[in-house]
Motif scaffolding. Structure first.
Motif, short mmCIF file in Angstrom:
data_model
loop_
_atom_site.label_atom_id
_atom_site.label_comp_id
_atom_site.label_asym_id
_atom_site.label_seq_id
_atom_site.Cartn_x
_atom_site.Cartn_y
_atom_site.Cartn_z
N ALA A 101 0.82 -1.21 0.00
CA ALA A 101 0.00 0.00 0.00
C ALA A 101 0.85 1.26 0.00
N GLY A 102 2.19 1.09 0.04
CA GLY A 102 3.08 2.24 0.03
C GLY A 102 3.43 2.77 1.39
N ARG A 103 3.03 2.09 2.46
CA ARG A 103 3.35 2.54 3.81
C ARG A 103 4.77 2.14 4.18
N GLU A 104 5.53 3.07 4.71
CA GLU A 104 6.91 2.81 5.10
C GLU A 104 6.95 1.85 6.30
N VAL A 105 7.76 0.80 6.17
CA VAL A 105 7.87 -0.18 7.26
C VAL A 105 9.30 -0.33 7.76
N GLY A 106 10.26 0.28 7.06
CA GLY A 106 11.65 0.18 7.50
C GLY A 106 12.55 1.12 6.74
#
Length: 339
Positions: A101-106
């Motif tokens: 979804a394009g959410r930053e996770v790292g």
């Protein structure tokens, strides 16, 4: 003309639903029917297929104005795939890993000029945090050939990409075990501007990159134009009355008016050839100049060119190159995962 097979029609409908969930967030089956115009059985079947494939899940219920039980709300399973964007500089590199979804996770950062292969692989691994990646996109200065993804020999040894050598892309693909794509940094910044910045929803525009160097990127008909050898938009190669280094030094000592004059000369050259309608001033200088500098440049260009041209500063938040790398990797991953 060939008609779509049932399998092809199902694939098209599935992709349509997934794109809607990406764009609008969780939706109910009735909402999917209303937006797509698909029948109740068709939507019911595609929801079941996508749930079975692990691509969507029930995220809640919607209390609609109707009798009977509440409608289930379906959302994308964003962590079913992850991608990485990498911005490579002479001083080091930065990595962002995002879900589907394009959410930053790292994130990860490496400073210095140690072994570039080790820096990239270790930083990507750190940012991924054990997550399997679907695609990795690298942004570097220099011309990147559209077909071979190779840096031109003239720029491969540039100090801005110190440590890069012709076989490194293949080595990274083998080490990371995923699809790795190389792209020019300014092209990636333009992709970010098109997706999240001043050029959002605009079919034709040029990004003028004003940072440690002078560069450009061209988007026409909503698509990035690289040219035959990857050199489209390389305005730094034009005679602006100053070479790149001199231009950037002059920026530090110029007032707004004289700086606008220098930039307008390059913008006029672009407008005379492409007539894009919009020029975005990106990079550190473009962002710092903001609306005031953009307005001055637009005024100068209007006095030189009969073609109406808007000039706007970049509005992409954070690192535009990194944002563009992530967006590019997401397009690759979604095509692969969604089919």
């Amino acid at each position: 003309m060939k008609t779509a097979t049932p399998a092809m029609a199902r694939a098209i409908n599935d992709r349509l639903a997934l794109d809607l969930l990406l764009e609008r967030g969780p939706l109910t089956a009735p909402q999917l029917r209303e937006i797509t115009g698909l029948s109740r059985p068709t939507v019911s079947d595609l929801v079941e297929r996508l749930r079975s494939a692990g691509l969507i899940e029930v995220t809640g219920e919607s209390g609609e104005n109707r009798r009977g039980p509440n409608a289930r709300v379906y959302g994308l399973v964003a962590d079913c795939a992850h991608v990485a964007g990498v911005d490579v500089r002479s001083s080091g590199l930065r990595v962002t890993v995002a879900d589907l979804a394009g959410r930053e996770v790292g994130t990860a950062v490496r400073e210095g000029s140690a072994d570039l292969h080790e820096m990239i692989t270790s930083a990507v691994a750190q940012a991924a945090g054990g997550r399997r990646l679907q695609a990795v996109v690298l942004g570097l200065p220099g011309l990147v050939h559209p077909e071979t993804s190779a840096l031109t020999s003239a720029l491969a040894s540039d100090s801005r990409v110190r440590g890069w050598h012709p076989g490194l892309l293949g080595e990274l693909r083998r080490s990371l075990g995923v699809q790795v794509v190389l792209e020019n940094e300014t092209n990636l910044a333009a992709i970010a501007e098109h997706g999240k910045g001043s050029a959002r929803g605009v079919a034709d525009f040029v990004l003028l990159w004003l940072d440690d160097g002078v560069g450009g990127a061209v988007v026409l008909g909503g698509k990035l134009r690289r040219g035959m050898s990857g050199g489209a938009g390389e305005i730094g190669a034009l005679d602006l009355g100053l070479d790149e280094a001199t231009f950037c030094r002059a920026v530090e000592t110029s007032d707004g008016s004289s700086l606008a004059d220098r930039i307008a000369k390059g913008v006029f050259t672009i407008v005379a050839v492409l007539d894009p309608g919009l020029v975005v001033l990106g990079g550190r200088i473009g962002r710092q100049g903001g609306e005031e500098l953009a307005a001055l440049v637009e005024e100068r260009v209007a006095a030189l060119s009969p073609a109406p041209t808007r000039v706007r500063p970049s509005t992409v938040e954070g690192n535009a190159v990194l944002e563009g790398a992530v967006l590019t990797a997401l397009d690759l991953a979604r095509d692969e995962v969604f089919g």
